[in-house]
Design an enzyme around this catalytic site. Structure first.
Site, PDB file in Angstrom:
ATOM      1  N   TYR A  25     -46.825 -14.885 -33.514  1.00 46.39           N
ATOM      2  CA  TYR A  25     -46.623 -13.442 -33.265  1.00 46.39           C
ATOM      3  C   TYR A  25     -45.182 -13.061 -32.945  1.00 46.39           C
ATOM      4  O   TYR A  25     -44.879 -11.909 -32.746  1.00 46.39           O
ATOM      5  CB  TYR A  25     -47.565 -12.930 -32.159  1.00 46.39           C
ATOM      6  CG  TYR A  25     -47.544 -13.727 -30.866  1.00 46.39           C
ATOM      7  CD1 TYR A  25     -46.548 -13.528 -29.909  1.00 46.39           C
ATOM      8  CD2 TYR A  25     -48.531 -14.668 -30.595  1.00 46.39           C
ATOM      9  CE1 TYR A  25     -46.534 -14.249 -28.738  1.00 46.39           C
ATOM     10  CE2 TYR A  25     -48.525 -15.406 -29.417  1.00 46.39           C
ATOM     11  CZ  TYR A  25     -47.529 -15.186 -28.487  1.00 46.39           C
ATOM     12  OH  TYR A  25     -47.517 -15.910 -27.332  1.00 46.39           O
ATOM     13  N   LYS A  26     -44.292 -14.048 -32.884  1.00 50.80           N
ATOM     14  CA  LYS A  26     -42.885 -13.751 -32.589  1.00 50.80           C
ATOM     15  C   LYS A  26     -42.164 -13.495 -33.912  1.00 50.80           C
ATOM     16  O   LYS A  26     -42.373 -12.480 -34.545  1.00 50.80           O
ATOM     17  CB  LYS A  26     -42.283 -14.882 -31.769  1.00 50.80           C
ATOM     18  CG  LYS A  26     -42.885 -14.920 -30.353  1.00 50.80           C
ATOM     19  CD  LYS A  26     -42.494 -16.124 -29.542  1.00 50.80           C
ATOM     20  CE  LYS A  26     -43.116 -16.012 -28.144  1.00 50.80           C
ATOM     21  NZ  LYS A  26     -43.261 -17.297 -27.479  1.00 50.80           N
ATOM     22  N   ARG A  79     -33.025  -9.723 -21.656  1.00 49.94           N
ATOM     23  CA  ARG A  79     -32.988 -10.508 -22.889  1.00 49.94           C
ATOM     24  C   ARG A  79     -33.052  -9.594 -24.110  1.00 49.94           C
ATOM     25  O   ARG A  79     -33.922  -8.729 -24.190  1.00 49.94           O
ATOM     26  CB  ARG A  79     -34.188 -11.450 -22.854  1.00 49.94           C
ATOM     27  CG  ARG A  79     -34.254 -12.459 -23.946  1.00 49.94           C
ATOM     28  CD  ARG A  79     -35.439 -13.391 -23.745  1.00 49.94           C
ATOM     29  NE  ARG A  79     -36.713 -12.723 -24.021  1.00 49.94           N
ATOM     30  CZ  ARG A  79     -37.857 -13.350 -24.297  1.00 49.94           C
ATOM     31  NH1 ARG A  79     -37.894 -14.664 -24.319  1.00 49.94           N
ATOM     32  NH2 ARG A  79     -38.956 -12.682 -24.540  1.00 49.94           N
ATOM     33  N   PHE A 131     -40.699 -23.213 -20.982  1.00 45.33           N
ATOM     34  CA  PHE A 131     -41.680 -22.138 -20.985  1.00 45.33           C
ATOM     35  C   PHE A 131     -42.897 -22.582 -20.166  1.00 45.33           C
ATOM     36  O   PHE A 131     -43.377 -23.716 -20.351  1.00 45.33           O
ATOM     37  CB  PHE A 131     -42.080 -21.787 -22.420  1.00 45.33           C
ATOM     38  CG  PHE A 131     -42.899 -20.534 -22.506  1.00 45.33           C
ATOM     39  CD1 PHE A 131     -42.291 -19.293 -22.433  1.00 45.33           C
ATOM     40  CD2 PHE A 131     -44.273 -20.595 -22.634  1.00 45.33           C
ATOM     41  CE1 PHE A 131     -43.041 -18.124 -22.495  1.00 45.33           C
ATOM     42  CE2 PHE A 131     -45.032 -19.431 -22.699  1.00 45.33           C
ATOM     43  CZ  PHE A 131     -44.412 -18.194 -22.628  1.00 45.33           C
ATOM     44  N   ASP A 179     -41.570 -27.650 -29.342  1.00 45.33           N
ATOM     45  CA  ASP A 179     -42.125 -26.303 -29.345  1.00 45.33           C
ATOM     46  C   ASP A 179     -41.115 -25.403 -30.062  1.00 45.33           C
ATOM     47  O   ASP A 179     -39.988 -25.229 -29.598  1.00 45.33           O
ATOM     48  CB  ASP A 179     -42.363 -25.837 -27.900  1.00 45.33           C
ATOM     49  CG  ASP A 179     -43.090 -24.501 -27.852  1.00 45.33           C
ATOM     50  OD1 ASP A 179     -42.967 -23.712 -28.816  1.00 45.33           O
ATOM     51  OD2 ASP A 179     -43.773 -24.233 -26.842  1.00 45.33           O
TER      52      ASP A 179
END
Ligand SMILES: *Cc1c(COP(=O)(O)O)cnc(C)c1O
Length: 405
Positions: free
Chosen positions: A217-218, A364, A123, A192
């Site tokens: 927030y995921k 995705r 990421f 992570d």
């Protein structure tokens, strides 16, 4: 397939939890891995924090409503979701900022070594944060492909920084094996967990991981820009010196001393005043995920993604699958490669099937099993087939790029 889906939904032990979220009518939400849905207890909780704790009780709420303890309290609730002890996790800042703190701390713990090892295509923020420290002369970045990471772990590596579930492909790293390899090379490890925390079982303790960060927030449904979390293994707490030595990380913030002394516990990762509204919303999301249970979520996630694959196959849709075929080897997502992934994604969104696009050619689909139904998978597969067959994605409106994809 709709018939099969109905049978699966009827036998789904998590079916009842859908109504604990606001899932908009007519939307099949396959993007809970990017921004989780709103738990329906959140608005009332925020209303209470705003009207009562802030509006009425004002500054007294730092004590009376426990605001001052909220980062550690929410961290302690996240801990069991990732195999950590309550005193090892704190909710604060963004993932990026927490990466900065922990990469710096790790470098300090490995004097004489400067290399932070990661993989290309990790990421971006993870890689950029290493680069930022490199520009300060504090780190050196080394990137090695997945298969070459162990080889790249030489005596100069201070820290191995990897994302457990890859954000594009969903590929999983073997956390235990890589942590062990890093330790054997004398390096520390920072995981992570942005795409795994709250979605898949993670056991930081059993892996003997040193550090970790993850996203609020995921899969934790904390809301846009929710605080992130940071983990420090208990055995490292006393030696973890992070450079953002703000007053909230002080052992006695309200002594207003001229000299910094880090808090003895996980609070030493704090920097400035925590955002209470964000933490309050995150707490609701974390409570809900803890109530459902990560093991059950992961079992349903695998069933959902496998069912979507079957539906696509039966609908004659041949997509170029980039996620591992074995559901046990991927995170809670399925990704496909297509030259026109952007336009196809937009055409699906116009039909209410919200997935996302990742540059340059990845479509995705994320599975947040707390609020998705098997019927949604059958419907989504039908829409994908129709969009591809009709060629409707070729419309100009679907090809125009938006700022946020
Ligand atoms: C989403 C995500 C982040 C988010 O970082 P922020 O600083 O909170 O914006 C970081 N790392 C990974 C792997 C992610 O998927």
């Amino acid at each position: 397939m709709l018939e099969r889906a109905r049978v699966l939904d009827a036998g789904d032990p998590l079916a009842q939890f859908r109504e604990r979220f606001e899932v908009p009518e007519g939307v099949i939400y396959l993007d809970g891995n990017s921004l989780g849905c709103l738990p329906n207890a959140t608005p009332a909780r925020l209303e209470q924090v705003v009207r009562e704790e802030w509006g009425r009780d004002l500054i007294r709420s730092w004590n009376s409503a426990g605001w001052i303890d909220l980062p550690a309290k929410v961290g302690a609730k996240i801990a069991p979701l990732i195999g950590a002890q309550p005193h090892e996790v704190i909710a604060c800042d963004s993932v990026s900022v927490n990466l900065f703190k922990l990469i710096s701390a790790a470098l300090k713990m490995r004097p004489g070594r400067k290399i932070v090892l990661s993989e290309p295509g990790n990421f971006p923020t993870d890689i950029y944060m290493i680069e930022g420290l490199e520009n300060q002369g504090l780190a050196e970045r080394r990137l090695a492909e997945r298969g070459k990471l162990v080889e790249a772990l030489d005596g100069d590596v201070a820290l191995l920084l990897l994302t457990h579930a890859h954000y594009k492909t969903g590929e999983l790293f073997d956390m235990e094996a890589l942590t062990k390899a890093a330790h054997e090379a004398g390096a520390l490890v920072l995981w992570d967990l942005s795409h795994s925390g709250g979605a898949l079982p993670v056991d930081l303790g059993a892996c003997e991981a040193d550090f970790a960060v993850g996203c609020g927030y995921k899969y934790l449904n904390g809301g846009p820009g929710a605080p992130a979390y940071a983990f420090v293994a208990g055995r490292h707490l006393a030696a973890t010196e992070q450079p953002l030595s703000g007053w909230m990380g002080h052992a006695a913030p309200f002594a207003f001393s001229d000299d910094y002394e880090a808090a003895p516990g996980i609070e030493r990762l704090l920097c400035g005043t925590p955002g209470i509204l964000g933490l309050a919303a995150l707490e609701v999301g974390v409570d809900l995920i803890a109530e459902i249970g990560v093991e059950r979520l992961y079992a349903k996630s695998k069933a959902l993604s496998e069912f979507l694959r079957q539906c696509l196959a039966e609908g004659g849709v041949a997509l170029d699958f980039v996620s591992p075929a074995d559901p046990g080897a991927r995170g809670s997502q399925l990704s496909f490669r297509h030259e026109e992934a952007y336009a196809i994604c937009q055409a699906l969104i116009a039909r209410g099937v919200i997935g996302d696009f990742r540059d340059p050619d990845i479509l995705r689909f994320g599975f947040a099993p707390a609020y998705l139904r098997f019927a949604d998978m059958a419907e989504a597969a039908r829409h994908v087939a129709e969009v591809l067959e009709s060629g409707e994605w070729q419309k100009a409106e679907f090809r125009e790029r938006a700022a946020v994809t």
